[in-house]
Write an enzyme that holds these catalytic residues in place. Structure first.
Site, PDB file in Angstrom:
ATOM      1  N   HIS A  82       0.849  -1.185   0.000  1.00  0.00           N
ATOM      2  CA  HIS A  82       0.000   0.000   0.000  1.00  0.00           C
ATOM      3  C   HIS A  82       0.882   1.232   0.000  1.00  0.00           C
ATOM      4  O   HIS A  82       1.885   1.284   0.699  1.00  0.00           O
ATOM      5  CB  HIS A  82      -0.900   0.005   1.251  1.00  0.00           C
ATOM      6  CG  HIS A  82      -2.079   0.909   1.126  1.00  0.00           C
ATOM      7  ND1 HIS A  82      -3.275   0.512   0.563  1.00  0.00           N
ATOM      8  CD2 HIS A  82      -2.248   2.201   1.465  1.00  0.00           C
ATOM      9  CE1 HIS A  82      -4.135   1.515   0.581  1.00  0.00           C
ATOM     10  NE2 HIS A  82      -3.531   2.560   1.118  1.00  0.00           N
ATOM     11  N   ASP A 161     -13.812   3.358   6.834  1.00  0.00           N
ATOM     12  CA  ASP A 161     -12.757   4.035   6.063  1.00  0.00           C
ATOM     13  C   ASP A 161     -13.352   4.654   4.801  1.00  0.00           C
ATOM     14  O   ASP A 161     -12.931   5.731   4.379  1.00  0.00           O
ATOM     15  CB  ASP A 161     -11.617   3.072   5.707  1.00  0.00           C
ATOM     16  CG  ASP A 161     -10.470   3.832   5.022  1.00  0.00           C
ATOM     17  OD1 ASP A 161     -10.017   4.843   5.596  1.00  0.00           O
ATOM     18  OD2 ASP A 161     -10.047   3.447   3.921  1.00  0.00           O
ATOM     19  N   ARG A 168     -12.268  13.149   4.651  1.00  0.00           N
ATOM     20  CA  ARG A 168     -10.928  13.753   4.775  1.00  0.00           C
ATOM     21  C   ARG A 168     -10.507  14.380   3.451  1.00  0.00           C
ATOM     22  O   ARG A 168      -9.865  15.430   3.418  1.00  0.00           O
ATOM     23  CB  ARG A 168      -9.904  12.683   5.187  1.00  0.00           C
ATOM     24  CG  ARG A 168     -10.007  12.300   6.653  1.00  0.00           C
ATOM     25  CD  ARG A 168      -9.175  11.076   6.964  1.00  0.00           C
ATOM     26  NE  ARG A 168      -7.786  11.269   6.625  1.00  0.00           N
ATOM     27  CZ  ARG A 168      -7.001  10.314   6.114  1.00  0.00           C
ATOM     28  NH1 ARG A 168      -7.469   9.105   5.870  1.00  0.00           N
ATOM     29  NH2 ARG A 168      -5.757  10.568   5.850  1.00  0.00           N
ATOM     30  N   SER A 183      -6.444   4.629   8.607  1.00  0.00           N
ATOM     31  CA  SER A 183      -7.100   4.411   7.313  1.00  0.00           C
ATOM     32  C   SER A 183      -6.463   3.235   6.577  1.00  0.00           C
ATOM     33  O   SER A 183      -7.138   2.318   6.108  1.00  0.00           O
ATOM     34  CB  SER A 183      -6.983   5.696   6.480  1.00  0.00           C
ATOM     35  OG  SER A 183      -7.238   5.446   5.123  1.00  0.00           O
ATOM     36  N   LYS A 187      -7.970  -1.040   6.317  1.00  0.00           N
ATOM     37  CA  LYS A 187      -8.189  -1.751   5.040  1.00  0.00           C
ATOM     38  C   LYS A 187      -7.320  -3.004   4.975  1.00  0.00           C
ATOM     39  O   LYS A 187      -7.759  -4.061   4.573  1.00  0.00           O
ATOM     40  CB  LYS A 187      -7.801  -0.855   3.854  1.00  0.00           C
ATOM     41  CG  LYS A 187      -8.808   0.207   3.519  1.00  0.00           C
ATOM     42  CD  LYS A 187      -8.518   0.852   2.172  1.00  0.00           C
ATOM     43  CE  LYS A 187      -7.408   1.869   2.191  1.00  0.00           C
ATOM     44  NZ  LYS A 187      -7.654   3.078   2.980  1.00  0.00           N
TER      45      LYS A 187
HETATM   46  N1  URA Z   1      -3.887   5.755   1.692  1.00  0.00           N
HETATM   47  C1  URA Z   1      -4.949   5.421   2.454  1.00  0.00           C
HETATM   48  O1  URA Z   1      -5.540   4.372   2.271  1.00  0.00           O
HETATM   49  N2  URA Z   1      -5.342   6.268   3.412  1.00  0.00           N
HETATM   50  C2  URA Z   1      -4.709   7.434   3.665  1.00  0.00           C
HETATM   51  O2  URA Z   1      -5.104   8.134   4.565  1.00  0.00           O
HETATM   52  C3  URA Z   1      -3.605   7.785   2.864  1.00  0.00           C
HETATM   53  C4  URA Z   1      -3.207   6.930   1.875  1.00  0.00           C
END
Ligand code: URA
Length: 437
Positions: A82, A161, A168, A183, A187
């Site tokens: 990620h 999220d 956000r 966040s 996930k």
């Molecule tokens: N990627 C995400 O999933 N969340 C964030 O807050 C920033 C990058």
């Protein structure tokens, strides 16, 4: 305790309790807490921060806001990567099929565009018919068939999220280490990966502008993974200039195909291959990063990665062969020109990200939809020589007013100097592996 008290506590710099965070998050997901109160709390958390304990609790209540996927039974290893968000960051589109071709399965849960950065889901959905809304059975089946599948938060998997991320994005509350940590990890823990590789972006186009901030975010991600017993690798990578040449949803898919064909730009491929190599190490498929690098390179060179990409597009509702063709570009074209002779030293990635957003590639309000065929194609990269009046970038839009907004963002975005001091700066700034022995 009312939601108003929860907001006031955070506004006054106090610690929120588990009960407060649970009420806030579950109430928001049920629709009982209005968006304006959630947004007020987000701003208070942005300004006053969260303790590591609050961050852990927030992550936990976000995971519990929905179901976690059960991918047991898949042969694995199941490893995901990620990114913390960048400009021109199409790494996931190249990396997932590449790593899958090397024998690692990738259950990838991504996000949409956030702030000035692009989102993997928006890019993939620029492919006609491609669906990122997969139920658990379909997600599992596609991983089984292609080695990877791409999905997003949904109404039953990390819905918290989905909501907080969208709020956000439009309330100026993105660049917060605890909110980013919660966040991302909510996930990642809900999707069922056994180990995680994080690409922590650092520089003008990242949410973390300095190396120290990027290190703090990397440490926060590692700390939460340690607490939850999940092996993790954090790589801090350079995000001063856009990655590759393309910025904008369909344009980035097109460039990803170029990369999968073996013609990718050096900066983008360096980052992609290094992260992929760490995924192979984390999955036990390679014993060293160097071995991982050569296996990833091979998967691109022998066409296996491209083949996986085509299979995945077909499996997720698109037409794999058509996804390999050049994409449409919106009709209004404008050129950003060099204002002097010299060498390109920098292309401010934040300004380019904002410009792409102004063209329609990102959202200004939560309900906005993004346009697939708008964006920017760079003609020069840092280190390249340029003459006054030559093209540095091409902008594509659906209407001229949008071009004017984008050009305003780019007024000071290009730095040209007499000497070339930008060539060959390393893309990988730090790597920390916290894997099981
Ligand atoms: N990627 C995400 O999933 N969340 C964030 O807050 C920033 C990058």
């Amino acid at each position: 305790m009312s939601i108003l008290d929860t907001i006031i506590h955070k506004r006054d710099g106090k610690q929120n309790s588990r009960t407060e965070l649970e009420q806030l998050v579950s109430g928001a997901v049920r629709g009982d807490v209005p968006h304006y109160q959630v947004s007020a709390w987000l701003m208070a958390a942005f300004l006053n921060g969260l303790t590591p304990e609050e961050t852990g609790v927030l992550t936990d209540v976000m995971i519990r806001s929905g179901r976690s996927l059960d991918l047991s039974g898949l042969p694995g290893p199941l490893i995901d990567k990620h990114s913390t968000g960048g400009v021109g960051d199409k790494v996931s589109l190249i990396l997932a099929p590449m790593v899958a071709a090397c024998g690692v399965q990738v259950p990838m849960m991504s996000g949409r565009g956030l702030g000035h950065t692009g989102g993997t889901l928006d890019k993939l959905e620029s492919i006609a018919g491609y669906s990122t809304e997969l139920d658990e059975d379909r997600f599992r089946q596609i991983i089984q068939d292609c080695g990877f599948a791409m999905t997003g938060q949904s109404s039953d998997v990390v819905p918290a999220d989905r909501l907080l991320y969208a709020l956000r994005d439009v309330t100026g509350t993105v660049e917060s280490i605890p909110l980013i940590t919660a966040s991302i990890l909510s996930k990642k823990f809900a999707e069922g990966a056994e180990a995680l590789v994080f690409d922590v972006k650092c520089g003008a186009g990242a949410f973390m502008k300095t190396f120290e901030q990027a290190q703090a975010l990397a440490e926060s991600l590692r700390e939460s993974c340690r607490a939850l017993g999940r092996p993790v690798v954090t790589c801090i990578t350079r995000m001063e200039s856009p990655l590759g040449y393309a910025i904008g949803n369909a344009f980035e898919v097109e460039e990803s195909v170029t990369c999968l064909r073996g013609d990718g730009p050096a900066d983008l491929m360096d980052v992609t291959i290094r992260l992929g190599a760490w995924m192979l190490v984390a999955g036990g498929v390679a014993s060293t990063v160097e071995e991982g690098v050569s296996r990833c390179v091979q998967a691109i060179e022998n066409g296996d990665a491209l083949d996986r990409f085509v299979r995945n597009v077909n499996a997720q509702g698109g037409n794999g062969q058509r996804a390999l063709e050049p994409v449409d570009r919106a009709p209004v074209r404008e050129v950003l020109k060099a204002d002097r002779d010299g060498y390109v030293q920098g292309l401010n990635a934040y300004a380019f990200g904002r410009a792409a957003g102004a063209l329609g590639a990102g959202r200004m309000q939560a309900e906005d939809s993004v346009l697939p065929d708008v964006g920017i194609i760079l003609a020069r990269k840092p280190g390249d020589s340029v003459h006054s009046g030559e093209t540095v970038a091409e902008l594509y839009a659906r209407d001229p007013a949008r071009v004017a907004d984008a050009m305003a963002w780019l007024a000071d975005a290009v730095q040209i100097d007499d000497e070339d001091a930008a060539g060959d700066l390393p893309m990988i700034l730090e790597e920390v592996a916290q894997l099981k022995d």
